[in-house]
Design a protein around this motif. Structure first.
Motif, PDB file in Angstrom:
ATOM      1  N   THR A  90      -4.856  -6.683  -0.847  1.00 51.87           N
ATOM      2  CA  THR A  90      -5.126  -7.551  -1.995  1.00 51.87           C
ATOM      3  C   THR A  90      -5.423  -6.702  -3.220  1.00 51.87           C
ATOM      4  O   THR A  90      -6.144  -5.709  -3.145  1.00 51.87           O
ATOM      5  N   ASP A  91      -4.858  -7.115  -4.351  1.00 56.33           N
ATOM      6  CA  ASP A  91      -4.979  -6.351  -5.591  1.00 56.33           C
ATOM      7  C   ASP A  91      -5.756  -7.172  -6.628  1.00 56.33           C
ATOM      8  O   ASP A  91      -5.425  -8.331  -6.892  1.00 56.33           O
ATOM      9  N   THR A  92      -6.784  -6.565  -7.200  1.00 60.57           N
ATOM     10  CA  THR A  92      -7.631  -7.254  -8.181  1.00 60.57           C
ATOM     11  C   THR A  92      -6.817  -7.803  -9.343  1.00 60.57           C
ATOM     12  O   THR A  92      -7.005  -8.948  -9.780  1.00 60.57           O
ATOM     13  N   GLY A  93      -5.892  -7.006  -9.858  1.00 60.30           N
ATOM     14  CA  GLY A  93      -5.078  -7.445 -10.983  1.00 60.30           C
ATOM     15  C   GLY A  93      -4.208  -8.637 -10.645  1.00 60.30           C
ATOM     16  O   GLY A  93      -4.027  -9.555 -11.467  1.00 60.30           O
TER      17      GLY A  93
ATOM     18  N   SER B 220       0.838  -1.197   0.000  1.00 59.92           N
ATOM     19  CA  SER B 220       0.000   0.000   0.000  1.00 59.92           C
ATOM     20  C   SER B 220       0.872   1.246   0.000  1.00 59.92           C
ATOM     21  O   SER B 220       2.097   1.168   0.201  1.00 59.92           O
ATOM     22  N   ASP B 221       0.245   2.386  -0.208  1.00 60.14           N
ATOM     23  CA  ASP B 221       0.966   3.643  -0.108  1.00 60.14           C
ATOM     24  C   ASP B 221       1.570   3.778   1.284  1.00 60.14           C
ATOM     25  O   ASP B 221       1.004   3.297   2.281  1.00 60.14           O
ATOM     26  N   ALA B 222       2.709   4.425   1.371  1.00 57.64           N
ATOM     27  CA  ALA B 222       3.362   4.628   2.660  1.00 57.64           C
ATOM     28  C   ALA B 222       2.422   5.354   3.618  1.00 57.64           C
ATOM     29  O   ALA B 222       1.745   6.314   3.226  1.00 57.64           O
ATOM     30  N   PRO B 223       2.333   4.891   4.857  1.00 57.67           N
ATOM     31  CA  PRO B 223       1.419   5.530   5.809  1.00 57.67           C
ATOM     32  C   PRO B 223       1.862   6.938   6.170  1.00 57.67           C
ATOM     33  O   PRO B 223       3.042   7.286   6.057  1.00 57.67           O
ATOM     34  N   ALA B 224       0.906   7.716   6.598  1.00 57.90           N
ATOM     35  CA  ALA B 224       1.229   9.068   7.059  1.00 57.90           C
ATOM     36  C   ALA B 224       2.185   8.988   8.244  1.00 57.90           C
ATOM     37  O   ALA B 224       2.085   8.092   9.067  1.00 57.90           O
TER      38      ALA B 224
END
Length: 241
Positions: free
Chosen positions: A228-231, A208-212
């Motif tokens: 989880t990623d659909t692709g 995921s994007d780096a947390p704040a």
């Protein structure tokens, strides 16, 4: 024509649940806190997952740590099984060990009795029962488990291929041996080439994007969160076809 290999995707959030379903997962393992190996999901997440068009099995695990449970744990485990049934999910994911690592026959029999009518997966507590897994396989068959989620006693299924192959040989089709741990697009080909797979388990996740900074500093999020990623689910399904 060979039998289709079923993909079980483990998820711990509404977003990952939706991605797994959209990507074509065949079954969901529903958890909380996958970064600790998975805990019992919340009532709200179970209620949401009950609307899924595919079977959902909920993890039954009270806390992080080893799978040696005391009386207080057992009270919670039994109540969590009842909550899964009340939510309308298809099954439960169970496991329990004795202090020496062997499977806790007495407790597993009690949990299986509580789960009567639900599907049952024996989780990676199984991996602590090696290096000879034959007795553990027999216990799982005797208690009515549908499948065993295992990495062959190693940190990843790829490292445990030899032990997994022995589990498949011993099971002789009486129970599904479902490899899991470290199963991703880079490793699934080698696993599929070595084992007569019927099912396989993966998070199909990406970072995921780096947390704040503040949220990370206060300990509200993992250092490297995943989802989880659909692709990835779609590509995993294609790799299994």
């Amino acid at each position: 024509m060979s039998e289709k290999i079923r993909l079980e995707v483990c998820v711990d959030s509404p977003q990952s649940l939706a991605a797994a379903i959209e990507g074509g997962a065949d079954r969901i393992e529903l958890c909380a806190a996958l970064e600790t190996g998975g805990l019992t999901p919340s009532p709200g997440l179970m209620a949401l997952a009950a609307q899924a068009p595919i079977p959902v099995y909920a993890m039954i695990r009270t806390r992080p740590g080893a799978f040696v449970f005391d009386d207080a744990d057992v009270v919670t485990l039994l109540a969590d099984i009842d909550a899964v049934r009340a939510a309308g999910l298809a099954g439960v994911v169970l496991g329990a060990n004795r202090p020496d690592g062997s499977l806790d026959h007495e407790l597993l029999a009690r949990l299986a009795g509580q789960a009567k009518g639900l599907g049952m997966t024996l989780h990676r507590a199984f991996d602590l029962a090696g290096p000879d897994f034959s007795e553990a396989v027999e216990l799982a068959v005797a208690l009515g488990f549908e499948r065993i989620l295992t990495s062959g006693g190693e940190t990843t299924a790829l490292k445990g291929l030899d032990a997994l192959a022995r589990c498949f040989d011993h099971a002789q089709g009486r129970i599904v041996i479902m490899p899991g741990s470290g199963v991703n697009l880079d490793t699934v080909g080698a696993i599929k080439a070595r084992l007569p797979l019927r099912e396989i388990h993966s998070s199909c996740s990406v970072a995921s994007d780096a947390p704040a900074d503040k949220a990370l500093e206060l300990g509200f999020v993992a250092l490297r969160p995943k989802h989880t990623d659909t692709g990835v689910v779609r590509r995993m399904k294609a790799a299994l076809a």
